[in-house]
Scaffold this motif. Structure first.
Motif, PDB file in Angstrom:
ATOM      1  N   VAL A   1       0.857  -0.983  -0.015  1.00  0.00           N
ATOM      2  CA  VAL A   1       0.048  -0.079  -0.319  1.00  0.00           C
ATOM      3  C   VAL A   1       1.289   1.894   0.037  1.00  0.00           C
ATOM      4  O   VAL A   1       1.456   0.850   1.138  1.00  0.00           O
ATOM      5  N   SER A   2       0.486   2.105  -0.592  1.00  0.00           N
ATOM      6  CA  SER A   2       1.641   3.758  -0.532  1.00  0.00           C
ATOM      7  C   SER A   2       0.636   5.164  -1.345  1.00  0.00           C
ATOM      8  O   SER A   2      -0.728   4.636  -2.290  1.00  0.00           O
ATOM      9  N   TYR A   3       0.914   5.855  -0.261  1.00  0.00           N
ATOM     10  CA  TYR A   3       0.130   7.035  -0.084  1.00  0.00           C
ATOM     11  C   TYR A   3       0.999   7.843  -0.919  1.00  0.00           C
ATOM     12  O   TYR A   3       1.255   9.443  -0.874  1.00  0.00           O
ATOM     13  N   ASP A   4       2.685   8.024  -1.370  1.00  0.00           N
ATOM     14  CA  ASP A   4       3.325   8.640  -2.193  1.00  0.00           C
ATOM     15  C   ASP A   4       2.923   9.154  -3.815  1.00  0.00           C
ATOM     16  O   ASP A   4       2.380   8.270  -4.507  1.00  0.00           O
ATOM     17  N   PRO A   5       2.767  10.328  -3.399  1.00  0.00           N
ATOM     18  CA  PRO A   5       2.271  11.115  -5.086  1.00  0.00           C
ATOM     19  C   PRO A   5       2.915  10.772  -5.390  1.00  0.00           C
ATOM     20  O   PRO A   5       2.407  10.227  -7.346  1.00  0.00           O
TER      21      PRO A   5
END
Length: 615
Positions: free
Chosen positions: A478-482
């Motif tokens: 899971v990644s929230y990196d822009p």
């Protein structure tokens, strides 16, 4: 009695029309089967009401079946009937405007009672008031003649005898156009095997109608349409939904993947579910879910488990599937979604065709969520389109939309059975597991296709996360990196766009070097191609290209479009493909748009082409 003279015809269009309880679909279907056995080329258009049982004798309750058969290659069910068989006043009222002057009109005079005339909106009896003088009218007491013919068959009530009048009409038309009788007799005996008296009644009604044609003075001529010069091979008559089901089975066999269909019944897609349910011998599993969301969720789950997941529906319920399709795009798993388009919006006209779901399947999900879109062109082409949709879904690990419509779904034509051994295999190329190896990277992509590995749950060494949250490139965490999100959005789009290198270029039929191109897609192929033939017959130059692949477009599409001064896009919508090609290729395409819930007539398309060529 001396035989009647036989007149040769190159093609005929017959329309059977009556109350929805009069058996018009069965009548038309049997005439079609016998016509196919004779070797004519043919195309059909069943047209029935959406109501399960509309009030008897009412205009909304009219059911029709149109058949075009010929001694040459044909492309449509015909613009207008040469023969109209109207079983009651409502059928006459709703269909007479399509019958050209001098056309043959056969009516059941017994049905033209004051009550039925009032229901149909007639102030007088058209059989008697001279309003039908432009036609060759045959007012025949079909009902009373059928009842009289069956009165000696034990166990048949008057009501049951009356219901066999459609077989009388079928027998009469079978004589008039020289159709064989053995197949229909065998069909009736098989269909009603559990009630021999019903079988006997229908056979007797059919034979009586045939004998009436032979002996009556009303018909002075019998007609013959010789077999068409079709490509050698084994043929069968097939509807679009049957062909689509067989294409999915072929994809299952050629890929070695079990076929799982998750579906909820909806007109006009239900018969795909019904057909596939008959083929458990191929390992097909069909699941009739409690709703559309459950159906597509089960299909996506089947794909996760290593099956070929398919979900079928029509426009109103495709909307309900879109969230799960978005999940399939993020999971990057194979999934085939079949949209058998119908007239809308909302419930609309459930049994009528339309082409208005194109933009919905392209853009009807949240965020950037591109999917490949393929559209079938003819009833038999539904086989090849389904096979291709499954190939792309499996190879590129993506949901794929397959567009059909109500006209293709229910219409039929001769289908040359393919050489199944010649169909290329489809390699699912599952990820390989094994303990002690390198950690599995579920989003490490194939360099050529950009497809991620397809890992079967439970395989040792292939444990990985799954879900709708954005994934980190390569690892699948899971990644929230822009920046990662921007990368993943672009990778998913690039993967779909890259399919253009794996599909055929757009072919153009342009024998004379035209200035005008007609660009069609989906079920309008037949009417547009027939219209192009008509325009060329008047010595005008026009080119025709038909799109099967709507996302991505074939890689030479822009080159083709920019090669013509004028581009006409006929669609049964308000210009959806026209918008796409204008935006994508900056060409000044012109639309020809009618949204009436009926297929295009070749004549109206040829008029539009004429106007553009002459402009």
């Amino acid at each position: 009695m001396a035989s009647k003279p036989v007149e040769q015809l190159d093609s005929v269009v017959i329309r059977f029309a009556g109350d929805s309880g009069d058996g018009m679909q069965l009548t038309g279907g049997r005439f079609t089967s016998e016509t196919a056995m004779l070797g004519n080329d043919l195309a059909t258009y069943p047209d029935f009401p959406a109501e399960i049982r509309a009030p008897a004798g009412s205009l909304p309750g009219v059911s029709g079946f149109q058949l075009h058969f010929a001694d040459h290659d044909i492309l449509t069910p015909g613009d207008a009937p040469n023969v109209l068989v109207a079983m009651n006043p409502a059928a006459l009222k709703t269909n007479l405007s399509d019958l050209p002057p001098s056309g043959i009109l056969v009516v059941d005079s017994d049905a033209f009672t004051d009550r039925n005339l009032t229901k149909a909106g007639y102030e007088g009896n058209p059989i008697e008031d001279g309003s039908l003088e432009a036609y060759e009218v045959h007012a025949i007491p079909l009902t009373s003649m059928t009842i009289e013919a069956l009165k000696e068959i034990d166990g048949i009530t008057k009501r049951e005898a009356e219901r066999a009048k459609n077989m009388f009409a079928l027998g009469l038309m079978s004589w008039l156009y020289g159709r064989p009788t053995e197949g229909t007799i065998g069909f009736l005996e098989s269909k009603f095997a559990k009630r021999p008296e019903i079988a006997a009644a229908n056979v007797k009604a059919f034979q009586t109608g045939y004998a009436f044609g032979e002996t009556t003075e009303a018909f002075a001529v019998q007609y013959e349409v010789k077999p068409a010069a079709l490509k050698p091979g084994l043929y069968r008559n097939i509807t679009g939904n049957q062909a689509l089901a067989y294409g999915l089975i072929a994809a299952s066999v050629k890929s070695g993947l079990p076929l799982f269909l998750g579906a909820y019944p909806i007109t006009p897609a239900s018969s795909v579910l019904e057909e596939l349910a008959r083929h458990k011998n191929f390992g097909v599993r069909t699941f009739q879910a409690e709703d559309e969301i459950a159906a597509v969720g089960a299909a996506l789950g089947a794909s996760f488990g290593g099956s070929l997941g398919v979900s079928t529906s029509s426009g109103p319920c495709i909307v309900l599937k879109q969230e799960t399709i978005g999940l399939g795009i993020t999971l990057e798993l194979p999934l085939v979604i079949v949209d058998v388009q119908r007239a809308g919006p909302s419930t609309g006209m459930p049994t009528k065709p339309e082409q208005a779901d194109l933009l919905g399947v392209m853009f009807g999900r949240n965020s950037e969520s591109p999917v490949p879109v393929i559209a079938a062109a003819t009833p038999s082409d539904c086989f090849d389109a389904a096979l291709e949709a499954a190939r792309i879904a499996i190879k590129y690990r993506t949901p794929v939309f397959l567009l059909s419509d109500a006209y293709l779904a229910n219409g039929s034509e001769p289908w040359l059975l393919p050489d199944v051994d010649a169909i290329p295999p489809i390699d699912p190329h599952f990820a390989e597991g094994g303990a002690g190896g390198e950690d599995f990277q579920p989003y490490r992509r194939d360099e050529e296709t950009l497809a991620r590995p397809w890992a079967i749950p439970g395989t040792v060494g292939l444990e990985h996360r799954i879900g709708g949250l954005e994934k980190q490139d390569v690892t699948g965490n899971v990644s929230y990196d822009p920046d990662n999100h921007d990368l993943m959005v672009r990778l998913r789009a690039q993967k779909v766009a890259g399919i253009a290198q794996d599909i055929p270029e757009l072919e153009v039929d342009d024998p004379d070097g035209a200035d005008t191109l007609v660009l069609s897609w989906g079920g309008t192929y037949g009417s547009v191609a027939a219209a192009v033939r008509r325009v060329r017959a008047s010595r005008k130059k026009v080119a025709h290209a038909h799109l099967r692949y709507l996302n991505p477009f074939p890689r030479n599409t822009g080159e083709v479009l920019r090669g013509y001064d004028k581009v006409l896009v006929p669609e049964i919508n308000l210009g959806q493909l026209q918008k796409l090609v204008r935006a994508e290729f900056l060409v000044d395409a012109t639309g020809f748009n009618l949204v009436r819930g009926v297929p295009f007539r070749a004549g109206e398309v040829s008029d539009a082409i004429d106007a553009m060529v002459d402009a």
